[in-house]
Design a protein around this motif. Structure first.
Motif, PDB file in Angstrom:
ATOM      1  N   ARG A   1       0.841  -1.207   0.000  1.00 58.30           N
ATOM      2  CA  ARG A   1       0.000   0.000   0.000  1.00 58.30           C
ATOM      3  C   ARG A   1       0.868   1.245   0.000  1.00 58.30           C
ATOM      4  O   ARG A   1       1.710   1.399  -0.854  1.00 58.30           O
ATOM      5  N   ALA A   2       0.662   2.101   0.997  1.00 62.10           N
ATOM      6  CA  ALA A   2       1.281   3.424   0.971  1.00 62.10           C
ATOM      7  C   ALA A   2       2.806   3.383   1.121  1.00 62.10           C
ATOM      8  O   ALA A   2       3.367   2.370   1.531  1.00 62.10           O
ATOM      9  N   GLY A   3       3.440   4.516   0.797  1.00 59.78           N
ATOM     10  CA  GLY A   3       4.902   4.545   0.864  1.00 59.78           C
ATOM     11  C   GLY A   3       5.530   5.789   1.450  1.00 59.78           C
ATOM     12  O   GLY A   3       6.731   5.819   1.683  1.00 59.78           O
ATOM     13  N   ILE A   4       4.731   6.830   1.700  1.00 56.60           N
ATOM     14  CA  ILE A   4       5.312   8.099   2.147  1.00 56.60           C
ATOM     15  C   ILE A   4       4.926   8.399   3.595  1.00 56.60           C
ATOM     16  O   ILE A   4       3.739   8.397   3.927  1.00 56.60           O
TER      17      ILE A   4
ATOM     18  N   TYR B   1       5.386  13.699  -9.743  1.00 56.44           N
ATOM     19  CA  TYR B   1       3.939  13.737  -9.976  1.00 56.44           C
ATOM     20  C   TYR B   1       3.750  14.385 -11.340  1.00 56.44           C
ATOM     21  O   TYR B   1       4.009  15.587 -11.492  1.00 56.44           O
TER      22      TYR B   1
ATOM     23  N   LEU C   1       2.705   8.678 -11.573  1.00 55.26           N
ATOM     24  CA  LEU C   1       3.504   8.951 -10.369  1.00 55.26           C
ATOM     25  C   LEU C   1       4.694   8.007 -10.327  1.00 55.26           C
ATOM     26  O   LEU C   1       4.541   6.794 -10.475  1.00 55.26           O
TER      27      LEU C   1
ATOM     28  N   SER D   1       7.389   6.664  -7.896  1.00 54.57           N
ATOM     29  CA  SER D   1       7.818   6.549  -6.506  1.00 54.57           C
ATOM     30  C   SER D   1       8.805   5.395  -6.396  1.00 54.57           C
ATOM     31  O   SER D   1       9.252   4.850  -7.412  1.00 54.57           O
ATOM     32  N   MET D   2       9.153   5.051  -5.195  1.00 52.63           N
ATOM     33  CA  MET D   2      10.180   4.013  -5.014  1.00 52.63           C
ATOM     34  C   MET D   2      10.006   3.358  -3.651  1.00 52.63           C
ATOM     35  O   MET D   2       9.267   3.855  -2.797  1.00 52.63           O
TER      36      MET D   2
ATOM     37  N   ARG E   1       8.359   2.057  -7.495  1.00 52.81           N
ATOM     38  CA  ARG E   1       6.906   1.902  -7.371  1.00 52.81           C
ATOM     39  C   ARG E   1       6.316   2.965  -8.298  1.00 52.81           C
ATOM     40  O   ARG E   1       6.590   4.163  -8.129  1.00 52.81           O
TER      41      ARG E   1
ATOM     42  N   TYR F   1       2.861   4.442 -10.771  1.00 58.70           N
ATOM     43  CA  TYR F   1       1.413   4.421 -10.936  1.00 58.70           C
ATOM     44  C   TYR F   1       1.030   5.136 -12.232  1.00 58.70           C
ATOM     45  O   TYR F   1       1.646   6.131 -12.607  1.00 58.70           O
TER      46      TYR F   1
ATOM     47  N   PRO G   1      -5.204   8.422  -3.107  1.00 57.01           N
ATOM     48  CA  PRO G   1      -3.803   8.349  -2.672  1.00 57.01           C
ATOM     49  C   PRO G   1      -2.897   9.489  -3.145  1.00 57.01           C
ATOM     50  O   PRO G   1      -1.759   9.581  -2.678  1.00 57.01           O
ATOM     51  N   THR G   2      -3.378  10.374  -4.016  1.00 56.40           N
ATOM     52  CA  THR G   2      -2.491  11.372  -4.638  1.00 56.40           C
ATOM     53  C   THR G   2      -1.755  12.251  -3.630  1.00 56.40           C
ATOM     54  O   THR G   2      -0.645  12.704  -3.900  1.00 56.40           O
ATOM     55  N   GLY G   3      -2.356  12.509  -2.472  1.00 57.46           N
ATOM     56  CA  GLY G   3      -1.683  13.356  -1.488  1.00 57.46           C
ATOM     57  C   GLY G   3      -0.834  12.571  -0.507  1.00 57.46           C
ATOM     58  O   GLY G   3      -0.232  13.157   0.393  1.00 57.46           O
ATOM     59  N   ALA G   4      -0.784  11.237  -0.652  1.00 56.16           N
ATOM     60  CA  ALA G   4      -0.012  10.348   0.237  1.00 56.16           C
ATOM     61  C   ALA G   4      -0.444  10.513   1.696  1.00 56.16           C
ATOM     62  O   ALA G   4       0.395  10.610   2.601  1.00 56.16           O
TER      63      ALA G   4
ATOM     64  N   TYR H   1       1.661  18.595   2.291  1.00 53.59           N
ATOM     65  CA  TYR H   1       2.253  17.317   1.895  1.00 53.59           C
ATOM     66  C   TYR H   1       3.106  16.742   3.033  1.00 53.59           C
ATOM     67  O   TYR H   1       3.052  15.542   3.330  1.00 53.59           O
TER      68      TYR H   1
HETATM   69  C1  DHB Z   1       3.220   6.461  -2.994  1.00 52.04           C
HETATM   70  C2  DHB Z   1       1.859   6.479  -3.033  1.00 52.04           C
HETATM   71  C3  DHB Z   1       1.212   7.685  -3.092  1.00 52.04           C
HETATM   72  O1  DHB Z   1      -0.118   7.708  -3.100  1.00 52.04           O
HETATM   73  C4  DHB Z   1       1.895   8.879  -3.139  1.00 52.04           C
HETATM   74  O2  DHB Z   1       1.213  10.044  -3.249  1.00 52.04           O
HETATM   75  C5  DHB Z   1       3.259   8.849  -3.105  1.00 52.04           C
HETATM   76  C6  DHB Z   1       3.918   7.630  -3.033  1.00 52.04           C
HETATM   77  C7  DHB Z   1       3.917   5.159  -2.932  1.00 52.04           C
HETATM   78  O3  DHB Z   1       3.243   4.128  -2.905  1.00 52.04           O
HETATM   79  O4  DHB Z   1       5.152   5.146  -2.919  1.00 52.04           O
END
Ligand code: DHB
Ligand code: FAD
Length: 390
Positions: free
Chosen positions: A44-47, A202, A211, A213-214, A221, A223, A293-296, A383
């Motif tokens: 799931r989430a990462g930040i 982004y 997106l 990410s890592m 990671r 998206y 999820p865009t704002g983490a 953020y």
């Molecule tokens: C990640 C997910 C997010 O929704 C985001 O805004 C930033 C990073 C992630 O999974 O790494």
């Protein structure tokens, strides 16, 4: 079985609440319907916001996070022809950390199983009873198939969006729900590929948002915005990489590719349920609210909720003072709505939908954030995380 706080759900909210209460001498039991392996593998989430990192550090779980997590000093906002870095320390004096939710969960479970309070996996048939009394109970069947009753002073419903706690609050009919379903979804992948960027990107693109990410110096990671009806089987690895390359395209820069180890389509919605309490049942995390999820924000909001809830429950159960539990729902919801707005703002600014008029409005907003310090600071403050009781 008897305890002070019965906690339903071993996601980040339930596990962290258990740890915070245990460190304050409050006994508790965590009931989880899935297996340990399933919970630890759920990607799931990462930040993590600074506040989340500080909270995990305060409860003794900062070592691996600081060793293996990646501290990030900003994000890139991209639109065709431009990739602009927002420098968080310069804008608001804070940073964020990349450390997967899976790792946070593993650290919390390991600490709990190392002499912490009971954490029961694979339970079924969880039913909440008598939440309007001083002696609420949880009926469930344990992993061996034996029916059990957990007598509590308080129940914490940290069982996510589909758990049994929120319906019990809603049955009281004194509350309200707000919901927005977005006309797009995210296709997420995990890949054995060294990230080709130092910060998350982004990216707004006419084909849709992307997106970058890592999870580590070797794992990316990524998206892609897709239609919610898209089937993952229709997205070959080549098709995914080609779309990512297009949406992140910038002169002199190339995406790095590798073996895709996981892929899935995630729906996007905003959801808020109020109040976050009924009698002696308190909701926290995804059980009460969902953000796109865009704002983490999802995981960070769950951590903020249980931080408030833990101090309120300690006050109730050690000093018999109800002031903090009485104000819990309002204080938590103030932050929930701020994060709900920020997540909606990031989502609306970056995803393609509507017509060319909408696209020009989005681009105008992106140019504003990339050229105006107050506009950039507003994004950076949200953020990296606003104060707990903002
Ligand atoms: C990640 C997910 C997010 O929704 C985001 O805004 C930033 C990073 C992630 O999974 O790494
Ligand atoms: P959860 O993590 O959902 O935990 C709830 C727990 O309760 C689960 O372990 C569940 O098995 C358990 N449970 C449910 N029913 C019962 C029952 N009857 N009895 C006992 N236990 C029960 N956020 C981001 O910021 N970025 C992302 O990229 C991102 N990706 C996501 C992808 C997916 C597929 C999902 C669902 C969420 C994502 N989120 C993301 C949101 C973020 O992961 C959540 O906000 C976070 O997990 C909330 O934690 P929680 O503990 O409140 O809920």
């Amino acid at each position: 079985m008897r305890t002070q706080v019965g906690i339903i759900g071993a996601g980040p909210a339930g596990l962290l609440l258990s740890r915070l209460l245990t460190l304050q001498g409050i006994d508790n039991v965590v009931l989880e319907s899935r297996s340990r392996e399933y919970v630890e593998a759920r990607i799931r989430a990462g930040i993590l916001e600074q506040h989340t990192v500080d909270t995990l550090t305060d409860v003794g779980l900062g070592d691996r996070l600081r060793r293996e997590g990646l501290e990030h000093s900003g994000i890139y906002l991209q639109y065709p022809g431009t990739r602009h870095k927002l420098d968080f320390p310069e804008l608001c004096g804070r940073t964020v950390w990349v450390y997967g939710q899976t790792e946070v969960t593993k650290d919390l479970i390991a600490a709990q199983l190392d002499g912490g309070p009971p954490l029961l996996f694979d339970v079924s048939g969880v039913v909440l009873q008598d939440v309007d009394t001083q002696h609420p109970r949880i009926h469930f069947t344990d992993a061996d198939g034996t029916p059990q009753v957990l007598e509590c002073a308080v129940i914490a419903g940290t069982d996510g969006f589909h758990g049994p706690s929120r319906p019990v609050v809603q049955q009281a009919r004194a509350g309200r729900v707000w919901e927005r379903t977005y006309p797009y979804a995210w296709l997420g992948i995990l890949a054995d590929a060294a990230p080709a960027t130092d910060e998350l990107i982004y990216s707004w693109h006419p084909d849709g948002f992307a997106l970058y990410s890592m999870r580590s110096p070797k794992v990316s990671r990524l998206y892609l915005q897709v239609d919610p009806s898209e089937k993952i089987e229709d997205w070959s690895d080549d098709r995914i990489w080609a779309n990512l390359a297009t949406r992140f395209a910038l002169d002199g820069w190339e995406i790095s590719t590798g073996t895709i180890t996981e892929k899935s389509v995630l729906p996007m919605r905003s959801f808020v349920s109020a109040p976050m309490r009924r009698g002696r049942l308190f909701l926290a995390g995804d059980a009460a609210h969902i953000v796109p999820p865009t704002g983490a924000k999802g995981l960070n909001l769950a951590v903020a909720d249980v931080t408030l809830l833990a101090s309120a429950l300690v006050r109730l159960l050690t000093e018999q003072r109800s002031d903090l539990v009485d104000s819990y729902s309002d204080r938590a919801l103030a932050r929930v709505w701020r994060c709900t707005h920020f997540s909606w703002y990031m989502t609306s600014m970056l995803h393609r939908s509507g017509d060319d008029f909408d696209a020009e409005l989005q681009l105008s907003q992106l140019r504003r954030v990339c050229s105006s310090e107050p506009a950039a600071r507003e994004l950076a403050e949200n953020y990296t995380g606003l104060p707990l009781d903002a």
